[in-house]
Design an enzyme around this catalytic site. Sequence first.
Site, short mmCIF file in Angstrom:
data_model
loop_
_atom_site.label_atom_id
_atom_site.label_comp_id
_atom_site.label_asym_id
_atom_site.label_seq_id
_atom_site.Cartn_x
_atom_site.Cartn_y
_atom_site.Cartn_z
N LYS A 176 1.94 -6.42 -3.41
CA LYS A 176 1.09 -5.77 -4.41
C LYS A 176 1.09 -6.60 -5.69
CE LYS A 176 0.67 -1.14 -6.53
NZ LYS A 176 1.26 0.22 -6.52
N SER A 230 -2.99 2.88 -6.02
CA SER A 230 -2.78 1.56 -6.58
C SER A 230 -2.35 0.50 -5.58
CB SER A 230 -1.79 1.62 -7.75
OG SER A 230 -0.52 2.01 -7.31
N SER A 261 1.66 6.18 -4.51
CA SER A 261 0.86 4.96 -4.44
C SER A 261 1.07 4.09 -3.21
CB SER A 261 1.08 4.11 -5.70
OG SER A 261 0.50 4.76 -6.81
#
Length: 562
Positions: free
Chosen positions: A105, A180, A204
């Site tokens: 990420k 996210s 998330s």
Amino acid sequence: MFSSSEHHEDCVRKQKDIAQKFARQMPCATTLTEEDQRIIGLSIPQLVSECNSEKLDPASIMCAYGKRCSSAHSATNCLADIMLDEAIHKYTPNKSLSGVPVSLKDCIDLEGHDTTLGYSANANRPVRESAPIVRLLRDAGALLHVKTTVPTGLFSFETDSDLFGTTTNPYNPKFSPGASTGGGAALLAYQGSKIEVGTDSGGSVRYPAAFCGLYALKSSSGRFPTTGCGSSVAGWESVPSVTSPIARKLEDLAEFWARVVGMKPWEYDPTCVPVPWRPVDLSVATRKPKWGIIWDDGVIPPTPACTRALKVAAEVLKKQGYEVVDFEPPNCLEGLSIGFQLMFADGGASITSPLRSGETINDAVSTVRSVLQLPLFAKRLMATILRYTSRPAGRNDAWASLIEVLHPKTALEERDLVVQRDAYRAAWYKAMKDQGIDFILTVPHACPPTPKGKTGAASLVSANYAFLYNILDYCAGIVPITHVDGALDALPPNFERSELYNKLNDAARGTWSIYDAAAMEGLPLSVQVVGGRLEEEKVLEGMRLLKDALTACGKGFKPKVF
């Protein structure tokens, strides 16, 4: 004026950088050869075995996965950075994760690359040091080949920012891949990575897994390395963000967990607890585990499609001889209230202060910020009006109670909230123990994947089904169950005149307003399997039991092949 100009220039520069790396590093062809397909189909143990015996080399793996990355990004816009060449160059052979492609990420620090959190102010400013999880994975032989997109400030049900643009759901581009870590989930759905390492402050890693038909396990704090994994609420220790993986297959998720913990993460990250991996096999236990269902959090009832997925999960478990009961938890609204006050104790400044002039952030955060900025008397007046003008009486009590407590906190008030949080955790521990519950079964969210541009309608209040377990610091996993069926999951005719709609509070009506079973046809539906604190091994086993029950009943989830 200057801030706005810099925002625009950094966004353009970042997007140009991604495009150049894409053109330079991605394979020219995207069609998989027979060997590519074989490589993509290998499990983690098989990949490691073939790499360590030198039957496979990292260049061949990156060629196959690079083609999938190319297809995924072209279809969904999921990549924030590309380092296929670097992954090959820094490959370590003969290790526990040798040859395993792992995507990161955007918010995870990787030396020489940006960590933006979706803010343009952080773009084009490479960090100097890698996070402990990055060092661990490289020492274990993993191939860290791409970073994935995030929304501005992370807190969103969509993956959208001025910096990266919009990332779409692989199953339907009109919908979000979820929260996210949505870029990583879109990539995994396309088989562009074996594992995505993401972060979870309120769902998330779980929303993207649920929205894209994947498996995820949110850890408890201290079990997985988190230092150097950025958050837009840095320093928020009362409900800490955790770093956790997502996978396309449950077997790979469990294998990854075991191998990461086998690397002794506490020797890389001082915040990790020195607890080795403890395999759990409940299929040979003397007593079958007991499952407790939460059908409704008392704030926003699940929509028909999500309720159906939960019913399917309960039915297959019962058919396999498991005891499945309705769980009576402590008040879920109380947990949401405590968690929201702790999250926004600073008035939302940590999330919004990095924004530049002209930079957009999702409507859900904007709404919360607007409420936070109102004088306390105005919020209390709003809450009073909601309570006494809503019909039927009591319909908006839950919503009103959240509005009147959502204001910046003093240090003393925040400490009192931590005391309330601890008492709330103790009440949950007692409830599960008294009712003999091994696993909680519930929905991840009240709705299937969010339509583009509708995070504001859903509101952050609807995050409670996931956020609750961040507040409790419980382990929570995602298991895909089925897909939305436009006919089976449709709302009844004249729904807005029904008794159910009449009882929904305003926040719930906003969430239900985005639900459209016909438009959502074919989107994945999942459930959440929850266990206690630091019970990662047990929750993974519970997820396996549910998956096996689905398969035994002929209802195993079939992910779409892109």
